[in-house]
Scaffold this motif. Structure first.
Motif, short mmCIF file in Angstrom:
data_model
loop_
_atom_site.label_atom_id
_atom_site.label_comp_id
_atom_site.label_asym_id
_atom_site.label_seq_id
_atom_site.Cartn_x
_atom_site.Cartn_y
_atom_site.Cartn_z
N SER A 67 0.83 -1.21 0.00
CA SER A 67 0.00 0.00 0.00
C SER A 67 0.87 1.25 0.00
N GLU A 68 2.04 1.17 0.61
CA GLU A 68 2.95 2.31 0.62
C GLU A 68 3.48 2.59 -0.79
N ILE A 69 3.77 1.51 -1.52
CA ILE A 69 4.23 1.68 -2.90
C ILE A 69 3.14 2.30 -3.75
N GLU A 70 1.92 1.79 -3.61
CA GLU A 70 0.79 2.33 -4.38
C GLU A 70 0.61 3.82 -4.09
N CYS A 71 0.73 4.17 -2.82
CA CYS A 71 0.58 5.57 -2.43
C CYS A 71 1.71 6.42 -3.02
N ALA A 72 2.92 5.90 -2.99
CA ALA A 72 4.07 6.64 -3.53
C ALA A 72 3.93 6.85 -5.04
N ILE A 73 3.50 5.81 -5.74
CA ILE A 73 3.29 5.92 -7.19
C ILE A 73 2.22 6.96 -7.49
N LYS A 74 1.14 6.93 -6.73
CA LYS A 74 0.05 7.89 -6.94
C LYS A 74 0.53 9.31 -6.70
N ASN A 75 1.33 9.51 -5.67
CA ASN A 75 1.87 10.85 -5.39
C ASN A 75 2.72 11.35 -6.54
N ILE A 76 3.51 10.45 -7.13
CA ILE A 76 4.37 10.83 -8.26
C ILE A 76 3.52 11.21 -9.47
N THR A 77 2.55 10.37 -9.79
CA THR A 77 1.72 10.63 -10.97
C THR A 77 0.85 11.87 -10.78
N ASP A 78 0.36 12.09 -9.56
CA ASP A 78 -0.44 13.29 -9.30
C ASP A 78 0.39 14.55 -9.48
N GLU A 79 1.63 14.51 -8.98
CA GLU A 79 2.52 15.66 -9.13
C GLU A 79 2.87 15.89 -10.60
N ALA A 80 3.15 14.82 -11.32
CA ALA A 80 3.49 14.94 -12.73
C ALA A 80 2.32 15.46 -13.55
N TYR A 81 1.12 15.05 -13.17
CA TYR A 81 -0.08 15.46 -13.91
C TYR A 81 -0.28 16.97 -13.87
N LYS A 82 0.14 17.62 -12.80
CA LYS A 82 -0.02 19.07 -12.67
C LYS A 82 0.66 19.80 -13.81
N TYR A 83 1.74 19.21 -14.34
CA TYR A 83 2.54 19.88 -15.37
C TYR A 83 2.36 19.26 -16.76
N ARG A 84 1.47 18.28 -16.87
CA ARG A 84 1.37 17.54 -18.13
C ARG A 84 1.10 18.46 -19.33
N GLU A 85 0.19 19.40 -19.18
CA GLU A 85 -0.15 20.30 -20.28
C GLU A 85 0.73 21.55 -20.30
N SER A 86 0.98 22.12 -19.13
CA SER A 86 1.70 23.40 -19.07
C SER A 86 3.21 23.26 -19.25
N PRO A 88 5.37 19.90 -20.10
CA PRO A 88 5.59 18.46 -20.27
C PRO A 88 6.99 17.99 -19.87
N SER A 89 7.99 18.84 -20.07
CA SER A 89 9.36 18.43 -19.73
C SER A 89 9.51 18.25 -18.22
N GLU A 90 8.85 19.11 -17.44
CA GLU A 90 8.88 18.97 -15.99
C GLU A 90 8.11 17.73 -15.55
N SER A 91 6.98 17.50 -16.20
CA SER A 91 6.19 16.30 -15.91
C SER A 91 7.02 15.05 -16.20
N ARG A 92 7.73 15.07 -17.32
CA ARG A 92 8.58 13.95 -17.68
C ARG A 92 9.70 13.75 -16.66
N ARG A 93 10.29 14.84 -16.20
CA ARG A 93 11.37 14.73 -15.21
C ARG A 93 10.89 14.05 -13.93
N ILE A 94 9.71 14.44 -13.48
CA ILE A 94 9.14 13.86 -12.26
C ILE A 94 8.91 12.37 -12.42
N ILE A 95 8.37 11.99 -13.56
CA ILE A 95 8.09 10.56 -13.81
C ILE A 95 9.39 9.77 -13.91
N GLU A 96 10.37 10.32 -14.61
CA GLU A 96 11.64 9.61 -14.78
C GLU A 96 12.39 9.48 -13.46
N GLU A 97 12.25 10.46 -12.57
CA GLU A 97 12.83 10.34 -11.23
C GLU A 97 12.14 9.21 -10.48
#
Length: 261
Positions: A67-86, A88-97
């Motif tokens: 459950s901790e992993i699931e929560c961590a993954i969700k936190n990463i994707t939620d943060e990346a989603y904030k920048y997906r449209e505005s 994309p390079s920052e969103s990509r950096r977050i996901i790749e990290e």
């Protein structure tokens, strides 16, 4: 006990090597080594595979870390989603990290597809999408990857491969939301129907424009104009601000099409 130590303990109890474990579940032995040395964590989609292989429950295997992993993954994707449209390079950096900590995680790779530029660098998308299609056990992730794969092949001018990718996606005439609307009652029924209504409406607008594109390709300009005007009329009935961008787009296209007459 953390995940890496638990995997090492279970592996030694069975008297197998890292190589044997890796071969049995279809990964590299280097990945197993990194788990056991607590450098990286297993892909969450491998949890049921590992639990089944060792003959233990998911809770026993992951000792509540799942459950901790699931929560961590969700936190990463939620943060990346904030920048997906505005941004994309920052969103990509977050996901790749995130992928450095959770290598080849299906959810992270799926989110990565949304910020790769398949138009300018289709090969990047093809590599990631192909990897996901081959390894994921989640049907929605696989079908999404097939969709991106098709668009990347189209960008390369390989229409045959694009069509072959799309043909692997099953034709489904219902969604979870539509079935919820039919089966449930009260607030749950309303929420499902309301959400599906707007998804369906936007799909309708998009398909009407695809028909207009077809008419234009076949030199039937008047039909293209009429189809686009019908879409505008539907939006005027709905009167929802979220579709203002469609109004602007369709008006521009009608003006452009009329200049072709």
């Amino acid at each position: 006990m953390n995940i890496g130590n638990k995997i090492r303990e279970l592996r030694k109890q069975r008297g197998i090597t890292q190589e044997q474990l890796a071969e049995s579940i279809g990964i590299s032995f280097q990945a197993v080594s990194k788990w056991e040395n607590n450098i990286t964590l297993p892909d969450i989609t491998l949890a049921p595979v590992l639990a089944s292989y060792f003959g233990v429950s998911m809770d026993e295997l992951f000792d509540f870390n799942l459950s901790e992993i699931e929560c961590a993954i969700k936190n990463i994707t939620d943060e990346a989603y904030k920048y997906r449209e505005s941004n994309p390079s920052e969103s990509r950096r977050i996901i790749e990290e995130g992928l450095k900590k959770y290598p080849e995680n299906d959810i992270l790779l799926n989110n990565l597809l949304y910020v790769l530029n398949y138009t300018e660098k289709p090969d990047e998308t093809i590599i990631v999408a192909s990897k996901l299609i081959e390894k994921t056990v989640q049907s929605d992730v696989k079908y999404d990857a097939l969709r991106f794969l098709a668009y990347a092949f189209k960008a390369k001018g390989d229409y045959e491969s694009a069509e072959a990718a799309i043909e692997q996606i099953p034709e489904i005439y219902f969604t979870k939301l539509t079935e919820k609307a039919y089966l449930l009652s009260g607030k749950a029924k309303f929420e499902a129907a309301e959400k599906q209504k707007w998804i369906s409406f936007e799909n309708l607008l998009q398909m009407m424009w695809k028909l207009a594109e077809y008419y234009e390709e076949n030199k039937e300009i008047e039909k293209a104009i009429k189809e686009t005007e019908k879409a505008l009329n539907l939006i005027s009935i709905i009167k929802k601000a979220e579709f203002d961008t469609y109004i602007e787009f369709f008006n521009k296209q009608i003006k452009r099409l009329k200049n072709k007459l």
